[in-house]
Each structure stands twice: as structure tokens, then as C-alpha cells.
Design a protein around this motif. Structure first.
Motif, PDB file in Angstrom:
ATOM      1  N   ALA A  20       0.820  -1.206   0.000  1.00 59.49           N
ATOM      2  CA  ALA A  20       0.000   0.000   0.000  1.00 59.49           C
ATOM      3  C   ALA A  20       0.853   1.256   0.000  1.00 59.49           C
ATOM      4  O   ALA A  20       0.504   2.266  -0.636  1.00 59.49           O
ATOM      5  N   VAL A  21       2.003   1.220   0.695  1.00 59.53           N
ATOM      6  CA  VAL A  21       2.915   2.367   0.698  1.00 59.53           C
ATOM      7  C   VAL A  21       3.402   2.657  -0.721  1.00 59.53           C
ATOM      8  O   VAL A  21       3.362   3.800  -1.211  1.00 59.53           O
ATOM      9  N   ALA A  22       3.866   1.603  -1.389  1.00 60.12           N
ATOM     10  CA  ALA A  22       4.366   1.775  -2.763  1.00 60.12           C
ATOM     11  C   ALA A  22       3.252   2.257  -3.691  1.00 60.12           C
ATOM     12  O   ALA A  22       3.448   3.168  -4.520  1.00 60.12           O
ATOM     13  N   ALA A  23       2.048   1.671  -3.516  1.00 64.27           N
ATOM     14  CA  ALA A  23       0.918   2.059  -4.368  1.00 64.27           C
ATOM     15  C   ALA A  23       0.527   3.510  -4.130  1.00 64.27           C
ATOM     16  O   ALA A  23       0.193   4.244  -5.077  1.00 64.27           O
ATOM     17  N   ALA A  24       0.553   3.953  -2.854  1.00 60.70           N
ATOM     18  CA  ALA A  24       0.168   5.323  -2.533  1.00 60.70           C
ATOM     19  C   ALA A  24       1.122   6.330  -3.166  1.00 60.70           C
ATOM     20  O   ALA A  24       0.689   7.348  -3.740  1.00 60.70           O
ATOM     21  N   TRP A  25       2.450   6.052  -3.102  1.00 66.45           N
ATOM     22  CA  TRP A  25       3.431   6.964  -3.709  1.00 66.45           C
ATOM     23  C   TRP A  25       3.332   6.950  -5.228  1.00 66.45           C
ATOM     24  O   TRP A  25       3.428   7.990  -5.885  1.00 66.45           O
ATOM     25  N   LEU A  26       3.094   5.782  -5.791  1.00 67.15           N
ATOM     26  CA  LEU A  26       2.956   5.688  -7.243  1.00 67.15           C
ATOM     27  C   LEU A  26       1.742   6.478  -7.724  1.00 67.15           C
ATOM     28  O   LEU A  26       1.819   7.246  -8.692  1.00 67.15           O
ATOM     29  N   PHE A  42      10.793   6.833 -12.933  1.00 62.36           N
ATOM     30  CA  PHE A  42      10.906   5.515 -12.297  1.00 62.36           C
ATOM     31  C   PHE A  42      12.160   5.411 -11.427  1.00 62.36           C
ATOM     32  O   PHE A  42      12.132   4.797 -10.356  1.00 62.36           O
ATOM     33  N   ALA A  43      13.273   5.985 -11.887  1.00 62.23           N
ATOM     34  CA  ALA A  43      14.519   5.909 -11.108  1.00 62.23           C
ATOM     35  C   ALA A  43      14.348   6.574  -9.756  1.00 62.23           C
ATOM     36  O   ALA A  43      14.758   6.032  -8.710  1.00 62.23           O
ATOM     37  N   LEU A  44      13.744   7.787  -9.763  1.00 59.34           N
ATOM     38  CA  LEU A  44      13.492   8.493  -8.506  1.00 59.34           C
ATOM     39  C   LEU A  44      12.529   7.690  -7.631  1.00 59.34           C
ATOM     40  O   LEU A  44      12.728   7.572  -6.413  1.00 59.34           O
ATOM     41  N   PHE A  45      11.503   7.116  -8.243  1.00 58.78           N
ATOM     42  CA  PHE A  45      10.507   6.360  -7.483  1.00 58.78           C
ATOM     43  C   PHE A  45      11.145   5.171  -6.766  1.00 58.78           C
ATOM     44  O   PHE A  45      10.925   4.954  -5.567  1.00 58.78           O
ATOM     45  N   PHE A  46      11.973   4.409  -7.501  1.00 59.05           N
ATOM     46  CA  PHE A  46      12.603   3.227  -6.883  1.00 59.05           C
ATOM     47  C   PHE A  46      13.619   3.634  -5.820  1.00 59.05           C
ATOM     48  O   PHE A  46      13.790   2.941  -4.807  1.00 59.05           O
ATOM     49  N   ASP A  47      14.282   4.762  -6.042  1.00 50.20           N
ATOM     50  CA  ASP A  47      15.227   5.257  -5.027  1.00 50.20           C
ATOM     51  C   ASP A  47      14.494   5.635  -3.735  1.00 50.20           C
ATOM     52  O   ASP A  47      14.939   5.314  -2.633  1.00 50.20           O
ATOM     53  N   LEU A  48      13.356   6.324  -3.918  1.00 45.85           N
ATOM     54  CA  LEU A  48      12.552   6.684  -2.741  1.00 45.85           C
ATOM     55  C   LEU A  48      12.052   5.442  -1.998  1.00 45.85           C
ATOM     56  O   LEU A  48      12.099   5.365  -0.759  1.00 45.85           O
ATOM     57  N   MET A  49      11.580   4.442  -2.729  1.00 48.26           N
ATOM     58  CA  MET A  49      11.049   3.235  -2.092  1.00 48.26           C
ATOM     59  C   MET A  49      12.118   2.468  -1.324  1.00 48.26           C
ATOM     60  O   MET A  49      11.821   1.791  -0.336  1.00 48.26           O
ATOM     61  N   SER A  50      13.389   2.619  -1.757  1.00 48.14           N
ATOM     62  CA  SER A  50      14.465   1.865  -1.103  1.00 48.14           C
ATOM     63  C   SER A  50      14.646   2.249   0.355  1.00 48.14           C
ATOM     64  O   SER A  50      15.130   1.455   1.161  1.00 48.14           O
ATOM     65  N   TRP A  51      14.275   3.482   0.683  1.00 54.52           N
ATOM     66  CA  TRP A  51      14.391   3.873   2.101  1.00 54.52           C
ATOM     67  C   TRP A  51      13.039   4.238   2.738  1.00 54.52           C
ATOM     68  O   TRP A  51      12.878   4.179   3.961  1.00 54.52           O
ATOM     69  N   ILE A  52      12.017   4.620   1.939  1.00 55.42           N
ATOM     70  CA  ILE A  52      10.694   4.916   2.506  1.00 55.42           C
ATOM     71  C   ILE A  52      10.047   3.652   3.055  1.00 55.42           C
ATOM     72  O   ILE A  52       9.456   3.654   4.152  1.00 55.42           O
ATOM     73  N   LEU A  53      10.160   2.525   2.341  1.00 51.70           N
ATOM     74  CA  LEU A  53       9.543   1.275   2.802  1.00 51.70           C
ATOM     75  C   LEU A  53      10.093   0.835   4.171  1.00 51.70           C
ATOM     76  O   LEU A  53       9.322   0.481   5.069  1.00 51.70           O
ATOM     77  N   PRO A  54      11.439   0.855   4.384  1.00 50.12           N
ATOM     78  CA  PRO A  54      11.944   0.499   5.724  1.00 50.12           C
ATOM     79  C   PRO A  54      11.460   1.463   6.819  1.00 50.12           C
ATOM     80  O   PRO A  54      11.140   1.033   7.934  1.00 50.12           O
ATOM     81  N   VAL A  55      11.410   2.768   6.494  1.00 50.19           N
ATOM     82  CA  VAL A  55      10.927   3.742   7.490  1.00 50.19           C
ATOM     83  C   VAL A  55       9.481   3.436   7.881  1.00 50.19           C
ATOM     84  O   VAL A  55       9.107   3.409   9.058  1.00 50.19           O
ATOM     85  N   SER A 110       4.365  14.684  -1.770  1.00 52.73           N
ATOM     86  CA  SER A 110       4.672  14.379  -0.365  1.00 52.73           C
ATOM     87  C   SER A 110       3.426  14.483   0.521  1.00 52.73           C
ATOM     88  O   SER A 110       3.298  13.759   1.516  1.00 52.73           O
ATOM     89  N   VAL A 111       2.506  15.400   0.158  1.00 55.05           N
ATOM     90  CA  VAL A 111       1.275  15.567   0.944  1.00 55.05           C
ATOM     91  C   VAL A 111       0.230  14.521   0.559  1.00 55.05           C
ATOM     92  O   VAL A 111      -0.446  13.939   1.410  1.00 55.05           O
ATOM     93  N   LEU A 112       0.114  14.253  -0.746  1.00 53.72           N
ATOM     94  CA  LEU A 112      -0.932  13.356  -1.226  1.00 53.72           C
ATOM     95  C   LEU A 112      -0.655  11.889  -0.880  1.00 53.72           C
ATOM     96  O   LEU A 112      -1.583  11.127  -0.598  1.00 53.72           O
ATOM     97  N   ALA A 113       0.613  11.489  -0.888  1.00 54.19           N
ATOM     98  CA  ALA A 113       0.951  10.081  -0.641  1.00 54.19           C
ATOM     99  C   ALA A 113       0.433   9.574   0.712  1.00 54.19           C
ATOM    100  O   ALA A 113      -0.180   8.497   0.786  1.00 54.19           O
ATOM    101  N   PRO A 114       0.639  10.296   1.847  1.00 55.92           N
ATOM    102  CA  PRO A 114       0.099   9.810   3.125  1.00 55.92           C
ATOM    103  C   PRO A 114      -1.432   9.733   3.142  1.00 55.92           C
ATOM    104  O   PRO A 114      -2.008   8.833   3.756  1.00 55.92           O
ATOM    105  N   VAL A 115      -2.083  10.700   2.447  1.00 54.51           N
ATOM    106  CA  VAL A 115      -3.549  10.680   2.400  1.00 54.51           C
ATOM    107  C   VAL A 115      -4.037   9.422   1.688  1.00 54.51           C
ATOM    108  O   VAL A 115      -4.940   8.717   2.153  1.00 54.51           O
ATOM    109  N   MET A 119      -6.124   6.053   3.178  1.00 50.50           N
ATOM    110  CA  MET A 119      -7.359   5.552   2.558  1.00 50.50           C
ATOM    111  C   MET A 119      -7.237   4.073   2.185  1.00 50.50           C
ATOM    112  O   MET A 119      -8.172   3.286   2.393  1.00 50.50           O
ATOM    113  N   ILE A 120      -6.078   3.682   1.661  1.00 53.64           N
ATOM    114  CA  ILE A 120      -5.902   2.285   1.248  1.00 53.64           C
ATOM    115  C   ILE A 120      -5.867   1.359   2.469  1.00 53.64           C
ATOM    116  O   ILE A 120      -6.554   0.331   2.509  1.00 53.64           O
ATOM    117  N   MET A 121      -5.064   1.726   3.487  1.00 56.16           N
ATOM    118  CA  MET A 121      -4.926   0.865   4.669  1.00 56.16           C
ATOM    119  C   MET A 121      -6.230   0.765   5.454  1.00 56.16           C
ATOM    120  O   MET A 121      -6.656  -0.318   5.859  1.00 56.16           O
TER     121      MET A 121
END
Length: 622
Positions: A20-26, A42-55, A110-115, A119-121
Motif C-alpha cells: 500500500a505504501v508503494a501504491a500510494a506513492w505511485l 521511475f529511477a526516482l521512485f525506486f530510489d525513494l522506495m528503497s528507504w521509505i519502505l523500511p521507514v 509528499s502531501v498526497l501520498a500519506p492521504v 485511505m488504502i490501509m
């Protein structure tokens, strides 16, 4: 390791949330780019996921999102998810700032992704719960008990919510007389109509159980509902009373069958807890007749106020043994003595008072069965109820007991039987002894408490009716117009304690009269018990046998020459009974010490000489 710690369901939920985290950012990036996938970084997206997912993963685990089950997802779970999403959003924003990514990660993303993540979770959990409950509790697949709930207030809401997770019940509708609630839904259950439409809905929905979820419902409406259920062959049940819920005795889902107490319609007793703590806490308390229904309940109520020591005095060995067995399990931390003894035995009373030095004595020991005391046992009734009271009270005075509380009866008012006359004479003995203590500057304060019948006590009609119903009837009632005052055993015991506390307001020697409410027809009581057993009067007949020796058609709480004055407690009043002086007591004791035994007729003559208002069953006493 994650699987060992959380179990397979938690692992699946955890994996879902990371997806859901990855889907929300995408989705946030796609919204920002108007869904132009070709320009998605895509490069920026995968870079962000590499550390956003662990956080996100650490935050979710830290806040305990996987301790519950999705099937029971509720508002507290949604709050926890919201906190986790917002907190992780703060951590992610700080890291984006530290890494200098503010220019490449748009603020709107950055604001829309948490919203979107929230909703997904949250949405997926609620959808799963709705699907699961519909699947488990749909009428097509359901094998449990179909039930209608009467009431649509807060109690009913809690009940519907609790029963939603039960395999044993399925709520098919609610009935309520409030027109504003008709057609509305509570946790998905519809308010179908008014309570008087119960027969229609029972038949239409093939319901076998009805639960009354209105703790403040009047006893008349409860009886009406019970009658409707009885006619339809439906089992009527009820939620705990407000008093039980407040005291923590039971939970909202512990529904039970309707009992006689529910049809009695008496308001809960409000006790002066602070005053009773001062009266009973850290004191040595003695209760006579502790093996009886009233005496044993007095002990249960007293224990709640943490006495220093409790002395349970009883003549009946088996009755005391039963109480001892119960109290040893329920109250292991209370210091108690279970003493066998007869209140007429002065030497035994002296021994017990010298050993324990009680501060307060509750005298509940008495012979109370009216017909049994009327013939062949009349003299024993007088000796036990009157002379036993005198011996016990005299001992209490010698050992400087502060309060002596006599448990009396409404049958002492204008008595027509031996039992009532003997209890009135016991009251007079206590009145005279109070006068004596005043004259001799002694400490003991005497208090008398009158009340009517208690439901389920050893001497009441309830056990008799139960046996008659169990054997197939008939139920025997002496007269169709006979009435009695009734209260529950706990209520009676509570008011005895309250009266004991208040005794001395008028200098001691007061006779407290309980508010017994409205008299109840014994015929109606028998009918209620038949219905509560799930039968009708076609199954169990009611037979009238005529008044027994010593019985009144209607009981009274005051005699013709008595009035009452109010007290600070709404359920207690003080009877202004004629006073009895010390000279009367001296003459009475001298007379009864000379008498060894009397036959029934002689007892009646003797009692008539001492109790002016005594009229034995309308007979003329010479």
C-alpha cells in the motif's frame, strides 16, 4: 523470523501495508503527472522506495498495527493507522529535506501520498470486515439463534456491536417506540417497528429469541413483553441492569433470562458509601442467623466494606456449613469466624462477645414461617424471637456494642399471628432496652428495621412455587386477592445496613420502615413464574386453597396508632411507634423468667397481654 513472531495473518497484513505504501506513492506521482506514465520518474521512485519502505515498516511495527485482526477492525484501529501514517510522513519529509530532494520530489506528492496510504490501509480493513461479517452471519448460511432486540438506544447499540462477532446469535432487527428511529440502521441492523408489533416480526422472521435492551424499562412493560413472548412461544431475555454494569458485575453481552426481580420494577438502592465505610470498615461485625437468606446476604454486603472481622452466628449446622463453603471461595481475604450457637443461650453469647468484642450486631435470627409457628410451635416462636432477642441484646449492652440492629417484619404491624406478634414484642423489648441504656448512660444504640417479603428467601412463596412448577403443578395460592410487599434479597440487606448507619438520629430506638413500593398480588406472581418457566396457565393450573391459620389477606407497614417521619434516605422512614419504658421491661422479664412452657392458646393470651394491637386471626382474647 517475522512469521514466527506475528503468525501468517500478521505477515500477510504487514506485506499488504508495504504494498500500500508503494501504491500510494505511485498514485501520488501519477496524480501529479495527470497519469502520463511515459514521464513518470521511475529511477526516482525506486530510489525513494528503497528507504521509505523500511521507514514505514519500522513505524508500523513500533506502533503495533498487527496485534489485532482485520475482522474486528474498529475506530481504535483506524486511529492507530492514522497516527502511524502521519508519524511516518513526518520522518519521510525530514529525510527528503536532509537528502536535498525537495526540488525533485514535488510538495503535492509528499502531501498526497500519506492521504492515499491512509485511505488504502483503512479502507481495505473495513471492506474485509464487512465482507467477513456478511459471509459469516448472512441468514442463508447462519445456523445460530435469530434474535430481535427491543430498544434502539446506547445499550442496544453496544449489544448489536457485541453480538456481531458471536457465532451463537444473529440480530435480525430492532424494535423501538421512538418514531424518529424507525427505519434507521444501527451497525447495519434496521429498526423495523414499534414494540407492540413484536408478534408480527417474530412470525415474519421466524425469530426464537427476544432480548430487552432497555435497562430503565418499567416493570409493567417488561411484564407485557413477557406475556407476548409467552403467547408466541418465544424466549425472552434481558441485558444486565445499569446497577450491575456500573458495579462491574457483568458485561453488556452477558444477556440472561428475565427474572422475577426484573418484573418487580424497583429502583436500585443508593447507599451512603462514605457513611457505611465509617460504620463497618475495620470494625468487628456480628450477624446472627447468618445461614439464612437475609443473614447470609447481609454478610456479603458487609464484606464489601472491608470489616476487620466478621462473626457469622447460626444455630443450623448445615446452613452455616454451606455459607462457610461459599465464603471461603469468594472472600478468602476476609477474616471470619463461623460460630454455632443459639441466641437464647446466654453462656454461649457471653463467650462469643468476650472473644470477639463486636462493634455492631445485626440480629437476623428468627422463626419466620407463619403457619408453622401458629400451631404446636407457638411457644418456641416466642422464646426464639423474643427471649432470644432479649438475651442477645442484654449481652450486647454488657460488652458495649455500639449498634444493635434488629431485623423485623411488616407482620409485626397489627399482628394476627404468633410470628408477627412475637416480632412486635421483640421490637418492644429493644425499645425498652434503649430507654434503659439512656437511664444508665450506656453506649448501645438500638435500631429496628421492618420490611415485607423478599424474593427467593427461605420463607417466601417463590421456592414453593418453583417446586410446584417443576412437578407439573398445580400452583396453590390461598386467595385470589391476597397481596404482599416484595423486594429482592440484596435490596433488603442494603437497606438494613443503611438503616443501621442512620439509627441514632432520633436518639436511638427508632423503627425504620422500608419503602416497599406497591403490593403485588400473589396470583400475578404465580402467573409470572409460570410464564418465566416457558409455560402457560393451560400447562400449570393455579388452585385457590383458602387462607391458612395466621394469614392476612393484605399486609401493612404501619399500625393504626403509628405515623412516619422522613429520613435523608428516600427508601427509609421512621415509624413513630408508642414508646416502651424500662419499668415495662422489668415486668416483662420477671414474668417470662417464671414461665417454663405454654400451649398455643396460652401463648395467644400471653401475647395479647403484652402487645395491645395483637388480634389472633380475628379471635376474641379473654
Amino acid at each position: 523470523m517475522l512469521g514466527n513472531k506475528f503468525g501468517i495473518r500478521s505477515v500477510i497484513a504487514f506485506s499488504h501495508d508495504l504494498f500500500a505504501v508503494a501504491a500510494a506513492w505511485l498514485l501520488a506521482f501519477l496524480f501529479y503527472l495527470d497519469f502520463r506514465i511515459s514521464v513518470l520518474p521511475f529511477a526516482l521512485f525506486f530510489d525513494l522506495m528503497s528507504w521509505i519502505l523500511p521507514v514505514q515498516a519500522v513505524t508500523f511495527l513500533w506502533l503495533g498495527l498487527y496485534r489485532g485482526l482485520w475482522r474486528y477492525a474498529s475506530l481504535p484501529d483506524l486511529k492507530r493507522i492514522t497516527v502511524a501514517v502521519l508519524l511516518s510522513a513526518v520522518f519521510v519529509s525530514i529525510i527528503i529535506w536532509q537528502r536535498g530532494l525537495l526540488e525533485v520530489v514535488p510538495l503535492s506528492v509528499s502531501v498526497l501520498a500519506p492521504v492515499l496510504l491512509l485511505m488504502i490501509m483503512g479502507g481495505s480493513r473495513l471492506i474485509y470486515r464487512a465482507w467477513k461479517e456478511r459471509r459469516l452471519y448472512s441468514l442463508e448460511n447462519y445456523d445460530g439463534k435469530l434474535v430481535l432486540i427491543l430498544g434502539a438506544g446506547s445499550t442496544a447499540v453496544n449489544l448489536v456491536k457485541d453480538l456481531a462477532s458471536s457465532h451463537d446469535w444473529h440480530v435480525v432487527g430492532l424494535l423501538d417506540d421512538d418514531p424518529r428511529k424507525l427505519g434507521t440502521r444501527l451497525h447495519g441492523v434496521r429498526v423495523l417497528g414499534v414494540i407492540d408489533n413484536l408478534p408480527h416480526w417474530v412470525q415474519k422472521l421466524n425469530v426464537g429469541h427476544v432480548i430487552i435492551a432497555m435497562p430503565s424499562l418499567s416493570h409493567r412493560l417488561r411484564r407485557h413483553i413477557l406475556e407476548m413472548c409467552s403467547e408466541m412461544g418465544v424466549k425472552a431475555m434481558i441485558v444486565p441492569s445499569y446497577q450491575d454494569l456500573i458495579n462491574g458485575k457483568t458485561t453488556i453481552s452477558q444477556i440472561r433470562e428475565i427474572q422475577l426481580d426484573d418484573l418487580l420494577g424497583r429502583a436500585p438502592v443508593v447507599l451512603d458509601d462514605e457513611g457505611l465505610h465509617g460504620f463497618l470498615t475495620d470494625k468487628v461485625i456480628m450477624v446472627t442467623g447468618a445461614g439464612g437468606s437475609i443473614g447470609a446476604e447481609l454478610c456479603r454486603q458487609i464484606i464489601a466494606f472491608r470489616p476487620e472481622y466478621l462473626v457469622l452466628l447460626e444455630r443450623n449446622e448445615y446452613a452455616l456449613y454451606c455459607v462457610q463453603e461459599e465464603f471461603a471461595k469468594k472472600f478468602p481475604d476476609t477474616k471470619m469466624s463461623f460460630a454455632i450457637g443459639d441466641v437464647k443461650d446466654g453462656a454461649r453469647m457471653d463467650q462469643l462477645f468476650r472473644q470477639f468484642r463486636p462493634t455492631v450486631v445485626f440480629h437476623a435470627a428468627a422463626y419466620k414461617h407463619v403457619p408453622l409457628m401458629e400451631h404446636e410451635n407457638a411457644w418456641q416462636a416466642v422464646m426464639n424471637n423474643v427471649m432470644g432477642t432479649y438475651v442477645l441484646a442484654s449481652t450486647a449492652i454488657r460488652y458495649q456494642v455500639k449498634k444493635f440492629v434488629l431485623v423485623s417484619t411488616d407482620k409485626a404491624v397489627n399482628p394476627v399471628n404468633i410470628m408477627g406478634a412475637s416480632k412486635r414484642l421483640a421490637e418492644m423489648v429493644c425499645q425498652a432496652m434503649q430507654q434503659s441504656t439512656r437511664n444508665h448512660n450506656q453506649l448501645t444504640c438500638f435500631v429496628m428495621v421492618r420490611f415485607g417479603n423478599v424474593l427467593g428467601s427461605a420463607g417466601s412463596v417463590i421456592p414453593k412455587f418453583r417446586k410446584q412448577i417443576a412437578s407439573g403443578g398445580p400452583i396453590t395460592v390461598t386467595h385470589p386477592e391476597m397481596t404482599r410487599y416484595f423486594m429482592s434479597i440484596p435490596e433488603a440487606a442494603q437497606l438494613v445496613l443503611q438503616a443501621g448507619l442512620m439509627g441514632g438520629l432520633k436518639g436511638g430506638g427508632e423503627i425504620f420502615v422500608m419503602d416497599m413500593g406497591d403490593p403485588v398480588k400473589i396470583k400475578d406472581l404465580a402467573s409470572d413464574m409460570i410464564r418465566l418457566s416457558g409455560l402457560g396457565e393451560d400447562d400449570i393450573r393455579i388452585v385457590y386453597t383458602g387462607l391458612r391459620p395466621g394469614e392476612k389477606l393484605h399486609e401493612e407497614l404501619l399500625s393504626a396508632n403509628e405515623n412516619t417521619v422522613p429520613t435523608p434516605h428516600t427508601k427509609l422512614r421512621i415509624a413513630q411507634a408508642p414508646e416502651v419504658n424500662e419499668q415495662w421491661l422489668v415486668a416483662f422479664v420477671a414474668r417470662f423468667e417464671k414461665i417454663k412452657s405454654l400451649n398455643d392458646a396460652e401463648v395467644r393470651i400471653e401475647l395479647a397481654g403484652w402487645v395491645p394491637e395483637y388480634a389472633p386471626n380475628g379471635e376474641t382474647v379473654h
